[in-house]
Design an enzyme around this catalytic site. Structure first.
Site, PDB file in Angstrom:
ATOM      1  N   HIS A 134      25.544 -13.591  33.388  1.00 43.67           N
ATOM      2  CA  HIS A 134      25.693 -15.318  33.759  1.00 43.67           C
ATOM      3  C   HIS A 134      26.961 -15.730  32.959  1.00 43.67           C
ATOM      4  O   HIS A 134      26.993 -17.034  32.803  1.00 43.67           O
ATOM      5  CB  HIS A 134      24.552 -15.927  33.351  1.00 43.67           C
ATOM      6  CG  HIS A 134      23.133 -15.192  33.906  1.00 43.67           C
ATOM      7  ND1 HIS A 134      22.624 -14.368  32.969  1.00 43.67           N
ATOM      8  CD2 HIS A 134      22.658 -15.319  34.998  1.00 43.67           C
ATOM      9  CE1 HIS A 134      21.506 -13.860  33.583  1.00 43.67           C
ATOM     10  NE2 HIS A 134      21.365 -14.299  34.805  1.00 43.67           N
ATOM     11  N   ASP A 194      12.903 -17.253  31.503  1.00 41.24           N
ATOM     12  CA  ASP A 194      11.813 -16.411  32.112  1.00 41.24           C
ATOM     13  C   ASP A 194      10.573 -16.196  31.192  1.00 41.24           C
ATOM     14  O   ASP A 194       9.396 -16.103  31.490  1.00 41.24           O
ATOM     15  CB  ASP A 194      12.540 -15.074  32.476  1.00 41.24           C
ATOM     16  CG  ASP A 194      13.941 -15.295  33.549  1.00 41.24           C
ATOM     17  OD1 ASP A 194      13.464 -16.035  34.531  1.00 41.24           O
ATOM     18  OD2 ASP A 194      14.833 -14.773  33.297  1.00 41.24           O
ATOM     19  N   GLY A 243      16.053 -15.801  37.807  1.00 42.98           N
ATOM     20  CA  GLY A 243      16.965 -16.343  38.546  1.00 42.98           C
ATOM     21  C   GLY A 243      17.821 -15.803  39.769  1.00 42.98           C
ATOM     22  O   GLY A 243      17.839 -14.493  39.932  1.00 42.98           O
ATOM     23  N   SER A 244      18.118 -16.286  40.708  1.00 43.08           N
ATOM     24  CA  SER A 244      18.734 -15.984  41.683  1.00 43.08           C
ATOM     25  C   SER A 244      20.374 -15.731  41.524  1.00 43.08           C
ATOM     26  O   SER A 244      20.822 -16.155  40.607  1.00 43.08           O
ATOM     27  CB  SER A 244      18.533 -17.062  43.096  1.00 43.08           C
ATOM     28  OG  SER A 244      17.379 -17.214  43.583  1.00 43.08           O
ATOM     29  N   GLY A 245      20.923 -15.061  42.568  1.00 42.73           N
ATOM     30  CA  GLY A 245      22.462 -14.773  42.574  1.00 42.73           C
ATOM     31  C   GLY A 245      22.609 -13.572  42.086  1.00 42.73           C
ATOM     32  O   GLY A 245      23.841 -13.060  41.444  1.00 42.73           O
ATOM     33  N   HIS A 246      21.796 -12.480  42.198  1.00 43.16           N
ATOM     34  CA  HIS A 246      21.991 -11.204  41.680  1.00 43.16           C
ATOM     35  C   HIS A 246      21.493 -10.022  42.536  1.00 43.16           C
ATOM     36  O   HIS A 246      21.414  -8.926  42.124  1.00 43.16           O
ATOM     37  CB  HIS A 246      21.106 -11.014  40.033  1.00 43.16           C
ATOM     38  CG  HIS A 246      21.479 -11.784  38.988  1.00 43.16           C
ATOM     39  ND1 HIS A 246      22.656 -11.960  38.455  1.00 43.16           N
ATOM     40  CD2 HIS A 246      20.591 -12.788  38.317  1.00 43.16           C
ATOM     41  CE1 HIS A 246      22.537 -13.074  37.609  1.00 43.16           C
ATOM     42  NE2 HIS A 246      21.502 -13.509  37.375  1.00 43.16           N
TER      43      HIS A 246
END
Ligand SMILES: Nc1ncnc2c1ncn2[C@@H]1O[C@H](COP(=O)(O)OP(=O)(O)O)[C@@H](O)[C@H]1O
Ligand SMILES: Nc1ncnc2c1ncn2[C@@H]1O[C@H](COP(=O)(O)OP(=O)(O)O)[C@@H](O)[C@H]1O
Ligand SMILES: [Mg+2]
Ligand SMILES: [Mg+2]
Ligand SMILES: [Mg+2]
Ligand SMILES: [Mg+2]
Lengths: 335, 211, 335, 211
Positions: free
Chosen positions: C220, C111, C55-58
């Site tokens: 998260h 994932d 996922g994005s945001g890291h």
């Protein structure tokens, strides 16, 4: 106050201890000084030494800019406060490699007065000292009063250029000239979304309403040019670049380096989204991007916000910008 | 008390270093309104530095004690205020070099010297919302008190009053120096934080010499 | 919501566009795929390719770990959501240099399921695919159920080690072995101070009271081991290391690499203060530090917090850790 | 309506993709309580992806429409739910391969196939707070409705009620999969977000076939 700290009055000294434990191959203390650090391999004999310094709370500014191709030593103040002349003097003496010293730092009155005292003392020790100040923040004074402008993230370009010139073996006057050129050719403007909290103060220095931003705010909360509702970031970038481009002014055909800096709490994703818009605006203005730097180059504790800096390049500045340099606080610099 | 010996001066500085940190929050809040909010911390750290330096200064003459106290302050709490304050104390101290005691008659010259030192260091002129705007009225009042033949305690009390009025007057000024200079008209209406610190010190001094 | 963004639903695509504009010499798209990137000089013929994603945001997780000595390609999901099998397949095919592909990523169910589908599809195209998962977060399950543990910043070590082994020219089985060793030898634990806000959600995912922290919280917002008052950071580090050291367990005489990671909003100063304590605790435990990494290695939007990861080294892991690697998102890696 | 043609299915999916994004906030909030809060966004993005895919699916048979809708969802909104949901739709679609229409009699087998596909993909067993915990009761109820000779609309309505009861029952379960699995006992008391989404879809279906 949401901070991972111990005694707030030990914040700076404990940070320095952590840094020295992490990077012993890179940094060492200047003699017994608690608040002055230098290149582990310094002093570099025969090289002009660059000494910087300023208040804490801005890593990689200032101690992250010590290294090959950058500065030689740094003096470290309390959070947002100037270092002492004693530490500046210690840094100056320790870094001096026999070829003179450049004091290169941001245009803040506390730093100026204290560096001024340190320079006087160094000269009594027969060390030749020159001074160049970064004044990149276009929001802090009109261009006619450029000497009143404060420094923000664009200081990075002055370090990179002056550091490379000194590394080439240039004399003090030449390093000063390169530093002045870089400082003059750099223009920045930032936006702030949230305040920062000085650890020893325990409460935010200022307030910005939910949903509000301040265009042009300085990295210690200094007044900007306007406060208003948060708008889409493309519009924010347009506004920042509007001020920056008009200031030099930058023109079609110019070649520039770009720095999009996060103040720390703004995530990396967002500065890349900003950079995307910067390329579009510069492209439309006919300004070519030679090299870009995106990330955290000057932070301000837990402040959210960002700035855009442009450095107008000529052949000399390009060569110096592209030269190798190294600090463990930064992504690899140079070709 | 008519004059201040080294021991008196050390007793005063001890009292000062005990009292001033209590004003930290107020000074921080003032400085945060058109600056970066560090002044309260600067005062707290700097006063502690003076206190730590005092034991080694007991054998010195008053002028040297003042000068070294200023240097100690700025060593640990360097800043705009630190540099200005150190300059003020060093200039004032130099003015009474060689004297074993400080009398009321010395004070006008000391404060004038402090003011011109500060002006030389930071380039400020009167009316620009800096500590000059309390130092100069203080020097004038001291002059008048000496001319009128006042006792030290009365002279100090009158000077504290003059300082308070001058501080009030800084409210209407626009800051031109330090971080405040970037806030321009936003700085109007708020009293100068640095001058507030000086006034609090003057208050402490007036109470000290009153016994 | 204090964010410098445009349309929240364009957040990921605009980030990728900014990244590609900033680093064209380093990264390119995998064919026409909007959500799969690879080394600009790839595929590297004859080298085992390492493909990651999540996922994005890291940032720098995940796309910042593509580069020489690291991964070859990455597939990019929406914020905090798995990438699609299509993009994983695109990354796998594009990066494949004829020597097989390692899918190396964090142990999250989305994932895993989607990479599983991608691996099945790749195998139908005769690409040999192996999978190694990072499971470094000791707070997420007891050690007997290590397969249920999620990944946090310690994933970095798996990338560094596997990347170096692939760069040495090792075969797929050997790269898998190195990745498994690194993944198994890495143990992490974090602390969170503030929540993050998914751009498209517009409100924080969870809440942490003023003055509160959560020990062991995932990146998260996944449940940690305890929530309580914020204490001095030395005590926080002691608590984190208490869990980490007991887990392998690490013993006197061990040699380790240390990673102190900021989730993003926690300033660099504070992770250096943490590192200072880490050195003291490890010193007392007789554990030697071979190399340290301090800064932002896995962020989580505007979350404040940090984690400590230890990698237990042997001669092989040391050689692989010290090998050169490069990404513009990281300080210089390797000797 | 007794059976669903391709056109009917497309009409239903159109209605579904219009309605479901309206539940985003509710699903996000549920998912945030013992997860990462992305489910609402996943549903919004995935439903949009289905809608965008529909025009190209008009010529396909119902089973293929379902399978491709699932793949479209997970292409744009991949996630745990995305993979599970795509697997469910693909498995259900495969069950009616070659048929031009879907009748009530097909539904038990389709939902059973979806459940076993989901179980194979994600390894969940009943009682672990996943969409299996609504899919299996739905399949059982559909079986009963078919055995009782119900009409499609009535069967769907009864299945929606059964789904709602099963959803209620997920509250007392402890999550074992996805991000919820790490919240352990903290997940008890909250209804499963993924099952909530399935139930909302079933509600939409019941209303669609009722006319
Ligand atoms: N040039 C100057 N001359 C005299 N006093 C000054 C000058 N500049 C600032 N000051 C005093 O210093 C105070 C601010 O000190 P400080 O907070 O340390 O500075 P900074 O603005 O750099 O944070 C002001 O309130 C003012 O009284
Ligand atoms: N293994 C599984 N089998 C079936 N359904 C699952 C499984 N894991 C999770 N789910 C469903 O997915 C939902 C969560 O989806 P999502 O938010 O995308 O996942 P994540 O937890 O990875 O963020 C849960 O509420 C549950 O209904
Ligand atoms: Mg200051
Ligand atoms: Mg200040
Ligand atoms: Mg998710
Ligand atoms: Mg979720």
């Amino acid at each position: 106050m949401k901070k991972l700290i111990n005694d707030p009055f030990e914040f700076v000294d404990e940070t320095i201890e952590g840094v020295l434990l992490a990077h012993p191959e890179h940094l060492k203390r200047c003699g017994g000084s608690k608040r002055a650090l230098m290149r582990a391999d310094g002093p570099v004999e025969g090289k002009v030494a660059i000494v910087t310094g300023g208040g804490s709370g801005h890593i990689p500014v200032f101690l992250g800019y010590v290294g090959p191709g950058l500065c030689d030593a740094v003096s470290i103040g309390n959070v947002f406060s100037s270092p002492s002349p004693d530490d500046m003097l210690a840094a100056t003496k320790a870094a001096h490699g026999g070829a003179g010293v450049l004091h290169l730092y941001g245009n803040y009155s506390g730093d100026k007065m204290n560096f001024g005292m340190a320079a006087e003392m160094a000269e009594m020790d027969d060390i030749e000292v020159a001074t160049v100040l970064a004044t990149d923040d276009v929001s802090s004074a009109p261009v006619e009063e450029i000497d009143r402008r404060r420094a923000v993230a664009g200081l990075f370009f002055a370090y990179k250029i002056a550091g490379a010139r000194a590394e080439e073996g240039a004399g003090l006057a030449e390093v000063v000239e390169a530093a002045e050129q870089a400082a003059f050719a750099t223009r920045s403007m930032g936006v702030a979304l949230t305040p920062c909290t000085i650890p020893a103060a325990g409460a935010p220095t200022f307030e910005i309403g939910e949903g509000e931003m301040e265009i042009g705010m300085g990295i210690h909360g200094e007044a900007g040019v306007r406060r208003g509702e948060i708008v889409p970031v493309d519009d924010v970038v347009d506004e920042l670049l509007g001020h920056v481009l008009a200031d030099m002014p930058f023109k079609a055909g110019d070649e520039v380096a770009v720095l999009v800096n996060s103040l720390g709490a703004t995530p990396p994703e967002e500065v890349y989204i900003m950079y995307r818009r910067v390329t579009a605006v510069l492209g439309e203005a006919g300004i070519a991007i030679h090299r870009s730097f995106i990330g955290e180059y000057a932070t301000s504790l837990e402040m959210a916000g960002a700035s855009v800096s442009l450095l107008r390049l000529d052949a000399d500045l390009k060569r110096l910008l592209d030269a190798q340099a190294y600090s463990p606080f930064l992504p690899r610099l140079g070709a | 008390m008519d004059t201040l010996s080294s021991a008196d001066l050390i007793a005063f500085l001890t009292m000062l270093t005990e009292e001033m940190p209590g004003h930290s929050d107020r000074l921080r809040e003032l400085d945060a309104q058109f600056g970066d909010g560090d002044l309260g911390i600067t005062i707290a750290i700097g006063m502690k530095a003076i206190r730590d330096a005092l034991p080694e200064l007991e054998a010195e003459e008053p002028g040297v004690i003042l000068a070294k106290a200023g240097m100690a302050f700025n060593r640990e709490a360097a800043s705009t205020f630190g540099a200005i304050f150190a300059t003020a104390l060093m200039s004032a101290g130099k003015q009474v070099r060689g004297k074993p005691e400080i009398a009321l008659g010395d004070l006008p010259g000391m404060i004038e010297a402090a003011a011109s030192g500060v002006s030389a260091r930071g380039g400020a002129k009167p009316g620009e919302k800096t500590i000059l705007d309390v130092l100069l009225p203080m020097a004038a009042e001291l002059q008048a008190q000496v001319a009128g033949g006042a006792a030290l305690a009365d002279g100090a009390a009158a000077t504290h009053r003059a300082c308070g009025e001058a501080l009030e007057a800084t409210k209407s000024m626009e800051a031109k120096h330090g971080r405040g200079g970037w806030f321009k008209e936003k700085s109007i209406g708020i009293q100068d934080p640095g001058s507030t610190a000086i006034c609090l010190m003057m208050d402490c001094f007036a109470r000290f010499v009153a016994g």
